[in-house]
Design a protein around this motif. Structure first.
Motif, mmCIF file in Angstrom:
data_model
loop_
_atom_site.group_PDB
_atom_site.id
_atom_site.type_symbol
_atom_site.label_atom_id
_atom_site.label_comp_id
_atom_site.label_asym_id
_atom_site.label_seq_id
_atom_site.Cartn_x
_atom_site.Cartn_y
_atom_site.Cartn_z
ATOM 1 N N VAL A 22 0.879 -1.207 -0.113
ATOM 2 C CA VAL A 22 -0.044 0.045 -0.230
ATOM 3 C C VAL A 22 0.851 1.323 -0.075
ATOM 4 C CG1 VAL A 22 -1.767 1.238 1.273
ATOM 5 C CG2 VAL A 22 -1.870 -1.123 0.993
ATOM 6 N N ILE A 23 0.835 1.891 -1.042
ATOM 7 C CA ILE A 23 1.728 3.147 -1.267
ATOM 8 C C ILE A 23 0.898 4.440 -0.724
ATOM 9 C CG2 ILE A 23 3.094 4.489 -2.699
ATOM 10 C CD1 ILE A 23 3.362 2.191 -4.535
ATOM 11 N N GLY A 24 1.546 4.928 0.232
ATOM 12 C CA GLY A 24 0.547 6.201 0.940
ATOM 13 C C GLY A 24 -0.257 5.711 2.125
ATOM 14 N N GLY A 25 0.205 6.392 3.189
ATOM 15 C CA GLY A 25 -0.406 6.107 4.619
ATOM 16 C C GLY A 25 -1.572 7.198 5.046
ATOM 17 N N GLY A 26 -2.171 7.695 4.070
ATOM 18 C CA GLY A 26 -3.195 8.644 4.221
ATOM 19 C C GLY A 26 -4.398 8.075 4.644
ATOM 20 N N VAL A 27 -5.602 8.705 4.598
ATOM 21 C CA VAL A 27 -6.942 8.231 4.793
ATOM 22 C C VAL A 27 -7.326 6.967 3.880
ATOM 23 C CG1 VAL A 27 -9.385 8.791 4.796
ATOM 24 C CG2 VAL A 27 -7.756 10.340 5.733
ATOM 25 N N ILE A 28 -7.069 7.049 2.661
ATOM 26 C CA ILE A 28 -7.432 5.919 1.594
ATOM 27 C C ILE A 28 -6.517 4.684 1.858
ATOM 28 C CG2 ILE A 28 -7.654 5.179 -0.879
ATOM 29 C CD1 ILE A 28 -9.773 7.128 0.219
ATOM 30 N N ILE A 30 -4.674 4.015 4.708
ATOM 31 C CA ILE A 30 -5.037 3.197 5.682
ATOM 32 C C ILE A 30 -6.435 2.403 5.613
ATOM 33 C CG2 ILE A 30 -6.130 3.528 8.193
ATOM 34 C CD1 ILE A 30 -4.392 6.112 8.215
ATOM 35 N N SER A 31 -7.292 2.990 4.800
ATOM 36 C CA SER A 31 -8.639 2.024 4.565
ATOM 37 C C SER A 31 -8.406 0.914 4.006
ATOM 38 C CB SER A 31 -9.542 2.954 3.987
ATOM 39 O OG SER A 31 -10.874 2.021 3.926
ATOM 40 N N TRP A 32 -7.768 1.002 2.873
ATOM 41 C CA TRP A 32 -7.215 -0.157 1.882
ATOM 42 C C TRP A 32 -6.397 -1.198 2.927
ATOM 43 C CZ3 TRP A 32 -9.564 -1.641 -1.931
ATOM 44 C CH2 TRP A 32 -10.036 -0.903 -3.035
ATOM 45 N N ASP A 54 2.921 5.639 13.083
ATOM 46 C CA ASP A 54 2.112 5.987 14.193
ATOM 47 C C ASP A 54 0.704 6.378 13.653
ATOM 48 O OD1 ASP A 54 4.042 5.616 16.003
ATOM 49 O OD2 ASP A 54 4.786 7.712 16.080
ATOM 50 N N LEU A 55 0.692 7.243 12.616
ATOM 51 C CA LEU A 55 -0.524 7.837 11.536
ATOM 52 C C LEU A 55 -1.473 6.417 11.284
ATOM 53 C CD1 LEU A 55 0.783 10.800 9.857
ATOM 54 C CD2 LEU A 55 -0.560 10.709 11.892
ATOM 55 N N VAL A 56 -0.529 5.656 10.736
ATOM 56 C CA VAL A 56 -1.292 4.386 10.033
ATOM 57 C C VAL A 56 -2.166 3.555 11.307
ATOM 58 C CG1 VAL A 56 -0.981 2.020 8.674
ATOM 59 C CG2 VAL A 56 -0.158 4.270 8.051
ATOM 60 N N ARG A 57 -1.379 3.182 12.118
ATOM 61 C CA ARG A 57 -1.826 2.369 13.230
ATOM 62 C C ARG A 57 -2.665 3.238 14.035
ATOM 63 N NH1 ARG A 57 1.221 -2.145 14.142
ATOM 64 N NH2 ARG A 57 3.394 -2.358 13.441
ATOM 65 N N ALA A 58 -2.611 4.536 14.287
ATOM 66 C CA ALA A 58 -3.808 4.976 14.861
ATOM 67 C C ALA A 58 -5.099 5.016 13.873
ATOM 68 C CB ALA A 58 -3.416 6.457 15.068
ATOM 69 N N GLY A 59 -4.867 5.133 12.683
ATOM 70 C CA GLY A 59 -5.978 4.995 11.719
ATOM 71 C C GLY A 59 -6.571 3.827 11.850
ATOM 72 N N ASP A 61 -6.611 1.690 14.271
ATOM 73 C CA ASP A 61 -7.392 1.424 15.326
ATOM 74 C C ASP A 61 -8.922 2.190 15.308
ATOM 75 O OD1 ASP A 61 -5.406 0.189 16.906
ATOM 76 O OD2 ASP A 61 -4.675 1.924 17.756
ATOM 77 N N ALA A 62 -8.814 3.310 14.627
ATOM 78 C CA ALA A 62 -10.097 4.158 14.410
ATOM 79 C C ALA A 62 -11.203 3.449 13.577
ATOM 80 C CB ALA A 62 -9.738 5.547 13.611
ATOM 81 N N ILE A 63 -10.711 2.565 12.569
ATOM 82 C CA ILE A 63 -11.705 1.934 11.707
ATOM 83 C C ILE A 63 -11.883 0.494 12.043
ATOM 84 C CG2 ILE A 63 -10.986 3.310 9.634
ATOM 85 C CD1 ILE A 63 -9.612 0.581 8.720
ATOM 86 N N ALA A 64 -11.078 0.154 13.356
ATOM 87 C CA ALA A 64 -11.457 -1.299 13.881
ATOM 88 C C ALA A 64 -12.966 -1.429 14.169
ATOM 89 C CB ALA A 64 -10.754 -1.391 15.016
ATOM 90 N N PRO A 65 -13.739 -0.623 14.850
ATOM 91 C CA PRO A 65 -15.187 -0.960 15.130
ATOM 92 C C PRO A 65 -15.843 -0.936 13.819
ATOM 93 C CG PRO A 65 -14.482 0.960 16.267
ATOM 94 C CD PRO A 65 -13.255 0.749 15.381
ATOM 95 N N SER A 66 -15.841 -0.449 12.576
ATOM 96 C CA SER A 66 -16.154 -0.715 11.591
ATOM 97 C C SER A 66 -16.056 -1.970 10.765
ATOM 98 C CB SER A 66 -15.917 0.274 10.315
ATOM 99 O OG SER A 66 -16.641 1.649 10.747
#
Length: 325
Positions: A22-28, A30-32, A54-59, A61-66
């Motif tokens: 996965v190239i790029g650790g932004g919102v998309i 992280i979701s992929w 750090d940003l990816v792991r936090a992201g 964690d944020a989408i884990a409920p979904s």
């Protein structure tokens, strides 16, 4: 989230696709990454930012409920997730490369030159670009037939659509491999028959938003009122039947031909009167003020969580509804 879809809990890696870069650790990105991990793939995230991990792991964690609400694994990824800032090293053993870099042609071309040279010869190469044609990106590649657009609708781990857009030289084999790969992840891929700026979903979204901005700027409705109009009418309707099927039903027993013959002319006559707003200073100030009044006091993360929970509930309801196909 307590709402779940009735899907199996165990999701093995798609056949023949076990390693994803996965190239790029932004919102998309992280979701992929979360979706790939949940389906059993090994994932390496490549992003040059020093705080990317750090940003990816936090992201995640944020989408884990979904993910959990979708009955997908949401934690325990362990050694299947790693980080590699060097792009060539990151893609060296990848089966699938999903690029989510900045929406700049020069940047994407630079990324894909490196990927093509470093990735295995049979790796599936897909870009998440939301506007740049594969043909333009692939101009710098030796084998442009390998690259295809795999454009998700945000967030990729939740919304089913992936627009597969072949470039001028993309091979039929690449398109089919992409379609099969995304389908194996539970996505609903749609292959576009030709390249067009913005593809399909974003063009439709932009067209509706243009008129929405016009109606608010003209004082016809407020932002909150317009949102309610959409969610209480066409939003509900289009979740079950898209625009063409909706108007086919609106035509009665004779369907869409009757609708076009009797109502189409009046609809067409109104098209020139649709708004052509601009984001000038006054309009931006108005939209900003109304957004703050309508939902600006609630943290974005909370609004997103509410949206995702409602989206999952709706998807579950549609899954259990009679087939509308």
């Amino acid at each position: 989230m307590s709402d779940t879809l009735s899907t199996p809990t165990v999701h093995p890696a798609p056949t023949g696709r076990r390693r994803a870069a996965v190239i790029g650790g932004g919102v998309i990105g992280i979701s992929w990454a979360g979706l790939f991990l949940a389906h059993g793939l090994d994932v390496v995230v490549s992003d040059p930012r020093p705080d990317a991990e750090d940003l990816v792991r936090a992201g995640l964690d944020a989408i884990a409920p979904s993910l959990a609400a979708l009955r997908l694994p949401a934690t325990g990824f362990g050694e299947r997730l790693r980080f590699e800032p060097d792009l060539a090293t990151a893609v060296a053993d990848a089966d699938i490369v999903q690029e989510n870099g900045p929406e700049r042609l020069d940047v994407k071309q630079q990324i894909w030159r490196t990927v093509e040279q470093a990735a295995p010869a049979d790796a599936l190469l897909a870009t998440s670009t939301s506007s740049i044609p594969a043909s333009a990106i692939a101009e710098v590649l030796d084998r442009p037939e390998r690259l295809v657009v795999g454009h998700p609708f945000n967030p990729p781990h939740l919304v089913p659509l992936v627009e597969i857009v072949p470039g001028e030289h993309t091979s039929a084999r690449t398109v089919e491999r992409a379609r099969a790969f995304y389908a194996s992840l539970g996505k609903k891929p749609q292959v576009l028959h030709k390249e067009v700026p913005g593809f399909v979903a974003n063009r439709l979204q932009s067209a509706l938003f243009r008129e929405a901005v016009h109606l608010v700027a003209e004082g016809v409705v407020t932002e909150a009122e317009l949102d309610a109009v959409v969610t209480d009418s066409i939003g509900l309707r289009w979740a079950v039947a898209g625009p063409f099927r909706t108007f086919h039903l609106g035509g009665g027993p004779d369907g869409l031909p009757h609708f076009l013959a009797h109502l189409g002319t009046a609809m067409e006559a109104g098209w020139p009167g649709l708004g052509r707003p601009t984001f000038d200073e006054a309009t931006v100030a108005l939209l900003t003020r109304q957004a703050q009044d309508a939902f600006g006091t609630t943290p974005v993360a909370e609004l997103a969580e509410r949206r995702d929970r409602a989206q999952i509930t709706l998807m579950a309801a549609l899954r259990d509804a009679p087939d509308t196909a």
